[in-house]
Enzyme design. Structure first.
Site, mmCIF file in Angstrom:
data_model
loop_
_atom_site.group_PDB
_atom_site.id
_atom_site.type_symbol
_atom_site.label_atom_id
_atom_site.label_comp_id
_atom_site.label_asym_id
_atom_site.label_seq_id
_atom_site.Cartn_x
_atom_site.Cartn_y
_atom_site.Cartn_z
ATOM 1 N N GLU A 105 1.072 -1.687 0.239
ATOM 2 C CA GLU A 105 -0.105 0.154 -0.340
ATOM 3 C C GLU A 105 0.591 1.448 0.001
ATOM 4 O OE1 GLU A 105 -2.875 0.439 2.861
ATOM 5 O OE2 GLU A 105 -3.823 -1.565 2.212
ATOM 6 N N HIS A 216 -8.587 10.669 2.080
ATOM 7 C CA HIS A 216 -8.320 9.681 1.497
ATOM 8 C C HIS A 216 -8.314 9.667 -0.124
ATOM 9 C CE1 HIS A 216 -7.657 5.486 -0.597
ATOM 10 N NE2 HIS A 216 -7.359 5.046 0.890
ATOM 11 N N ARG A 261 -0.381 9.171 1.297
ATOM 12 C CA ARG A 261 -1.822 9.418 1.252
ATOM 13 C C ARG A 261 -1.342 11.297 0.903
ATOM 14 N NH1 ARG A 261 -5.614 5.591 4.891
ATOM 15 N NH2 ARG A 261 -5.338 4.179 3.030
ATOM 16 N N HIS A 320 -10.591 11.158 6.081
ATOM 17 C CA HIS A 320 -10.937 9.488 6.007
ATOM 18 C C HIS A 320 -10.788 9.045 7.464
ATOM 19 C CE1 HIS A 320 -10.827 5.524 5.093
ATOM 20 N NE2 HIS A 320 -9.135 5.582 5.142
ATOM 21 N N ARG A 355 -0.817 9.692 8.351
ATOM 22 C CA ARG A 355 -0.890 8.024 9.132
ATOM 23 C C ARG A 355 -0.561 6.966 8.282
ATOM 24 N NH1 ARG A 355 -5.060 3.830 8.572
ATOM 25 N NH2 ARG A 355 -6.054 5.096 6.980
#
Ligand SMILES: Cc1cc2nc3c(=O)[nH]c(=O)nc-3n(C[C@H](O)[C@H](O)[C@H](O)COP(=O)(O)OP(=O)(O)OC[C@H]3O[C@@H](n4cnc5c(N)ncnc54)[C@H](O)[C@@H]3O)c2cc1C
Length: 487
Positions: A105, A216, A261, A320, A355
């Site tokens: 990811e 997100h 992100r 998100h 995060r």
């Protein structure tokens, strides 16, 4: 009735902490305003990041620190990654059906995201742990809204007041999740109204880094609820295209689609402005693979008229994840005696300014257990003398509008100041659950805005177009004199 420990919230953090407390012989009451299978946990798709071998511990630590943009507490990150794998073993022993293949990811240098039930990993965890909680006979209270914290006359948190009555205990653990619902479009469920953060703040606890909110990058917009398309899709090779159907991520980051992100979210936002639309393209992954690897996303978008295996999906960034929260130490201890916090509600030092994908479900495991261990050493039974005041706002939408405009993906002093002037003030009075939730959002929205205004720099989940570069490495702290009334 009196318990050793009250746990507020039945996401991954609350369920797993309750099982640990029971194993230690504590009497525990698990409270959720929704059913037990609830919270963001139930909706999580991609999975849980665990180091895949002892050699992967250091790279996982470095990836987490890099995503956190200088604001992580390195010792907290180290402890988290080093302890995480023991909880993977425990989840397997409870019966969570992780699949053999791990996914890459965004921001991860190695495929280490464990998933279950295809793209419904959170649901697999939620349903499995709920069953174990029920099998073990742990006392639960579903559909009970925690509206106040109870305090003794020494200022210790000694219980909670719910819509069903008062509950006192030797310690209270908040595992009540984040505040995604503060924003007009979010992937977070209805429950994510920041209740635990607002309750702790009213009781006098310190909050930290509230201005950091994670967007997100790839969300299909269907009304207020954004339908998330997991980062694992890009991990499996899905590509981003702009309105001219051209790839663009190489202009923003060498990691392209797998950049952290915040970078991907702002790149999408910029390309939307330039070319009108951005799409996520999974077509080249093959129809059979897409349907088998992402079954829930495939079905949910099909019901919205989009076949993700045959056509590019329009995507936008949406709120998100709540990065800031109640300040805790590595044992979940807040700045108030008797009060612990873990999971998305807390600011433990793990995430810094941003995060790393799939670190938050394991965060609930590691810090939920550590909080239970610490609380067990500190059980004290004192008589409740006061409660945090009830505060309401007429509608959640009035807060969402102001925050969406004032503290969105791009912020400036001007938008934030306007939002501070127009944010509804919570009124000290009782009301419906919806009005109390809106009151909670308004109470803490003020900290998001003040933090955003005072942070004259850009870092991770906070981007100021008037200060686009990072500046001083510092945390933001928020505290007010306790808002209490006698019982
Ligand atoms: C769509 C989506 C996908 C995600 N995908 C991933 C992923 O793949 N990997 C990953 O690591 N993270 C993911 N995340 C983030 C992750 O799901 C959350 O950070 C994590 O589940 C938080 O767990 P939690 O136990 O702290 O809180 P939650 O799971 O949010 O649970 C909160 C609980 O508190 C209860 N509660 C709240 N307020 C009250 C109140 N006043 N009274 C009583 N009960 C209350 C709720 O009912 C709920 O049971 C995703 C998030 C979303 C929204």
């Amino acid at each position: 009735m009196q318990h050793d420990l009250l746990i507020v919230g039945s996401g991954i953090t609350g369920l797993y902490a309750a099982l640990h407390a029971k194993a230690l012989g504590l009497s525990v009451l698990l409270i959720s305003k929704a059913k037990l299978e609830s919270g963001s946990t139930f909706w999580a798709q991609g999975g849980l990041a665990f180091p895949t071998s002892p050699e992967d511990i250091e790279p996982h630590i470095q990836d987490t620190l890099k995503a956190g943009r200088g604001l992580c507490d390195e010792s907290t990150v180290r402890l988290f990654v080093e302890e995480a794998s023991q909880h993977l073993e425990k989840l397997l022993s409870y019966g969570v059906p992780f699949e053999d293949h791990q996914t890459l990811e965004g921001g991860h240098s190695h495929p280490r995201v464990f998933h279950a039930w295809g793209d419904a990993s959170g649901r697999a965890v939620s349903v499995t742990l709920t069953q174990v909680v029920r099998d073990q006979g742990i006392e639960v209270l579903e559909g009970a809204f925690v509206q106040s914290l109870l305090l003794s006359d020494t200022g210790r948190v000694v219980g909670v007041q719910t819509t069903e009555g008062n509950h006192v205990a030797g310690a209270v653990l908040l595992a009540s999740g984040g505040f995604g619902q503060m924003y007009p479009v979010t992937t977070a469920p209805e429950e994510a109204t920041g209740d635990g953060i607002a309750l702790a703040y009213r009781a006098g606890a310190v909050l930290r880094d509230m201005e950091f909110v994670q967007f997100h990058p790839t969300v299909f917009l269907a009304g207020n609820r954004g339908l998330l398309i997991t980062e694992a899709a890009r991990g499996e090779g899905a590509l981003l295209l702009n309105g001219q159907m051209e790839r663009f991520m190489h202009q923003y980051d060498p990691l392209q689609e797998l950049a952290p992100r915040d970078v991907v979210a702002r790149a999408i936002d910029a390309e939307e402005t330039k070319t009108g639309r951005v799409y996520l393209d999974l077509r080249h992954l093959g129809e059979a693979f897409v349907q088998q690897r992402f079954p829930s996303i495939y079905e949910r978008l099909k019901s919205q008229g989009v076949d993700i295996s045959r056509e590019p999906v329009p995507v936008s960034p949406a709120v998100h994840y709540t990065i800031g929260g109640i300040l805790t130490d590595t044992n979940g201890k807040t700045t108030l005696e008797g009060l612990y916090a873990a999971g998305e509600v807390a600011s433990s030092g793990l995430h810094g300014a941003n995060r790393l994908a799939s670190n938050s479900l394991p965060e609930g495991l590691v810090f939920g257990v550590r909080a239970v261990e610490a609380a067990r050493q500190d059980l004290k039974f004192e008589i409740p003398a006061s409660r945090t005041v009830l505060e309401t706002v007429g509608s959640k939408a009035s807060v969402q509008q102001v925050i969406g405009a004032g503290a969105g993906i791009n912020r400036t002093a001007e938008t934030i100041r306007l939002a501070l002037q127009t944010l509804p003030h919570p009124e000290p009075r009782a009301g419906s659950i919806e009005e109390l939730e809106a009151g909670n959002l308004a109470r803490i929205a003020d900290t998001v805005l003040r933090g955003a205004l005072e942070r004259e720099e850009s870092r991770g989940g906070h981007f100021r177009t008037d200060y686009p570069e990072p500046d001083e490495v510092r945390h933001s702290l928020f505290q007010i004199p306790p808002l209490l009334e006698p019982l």
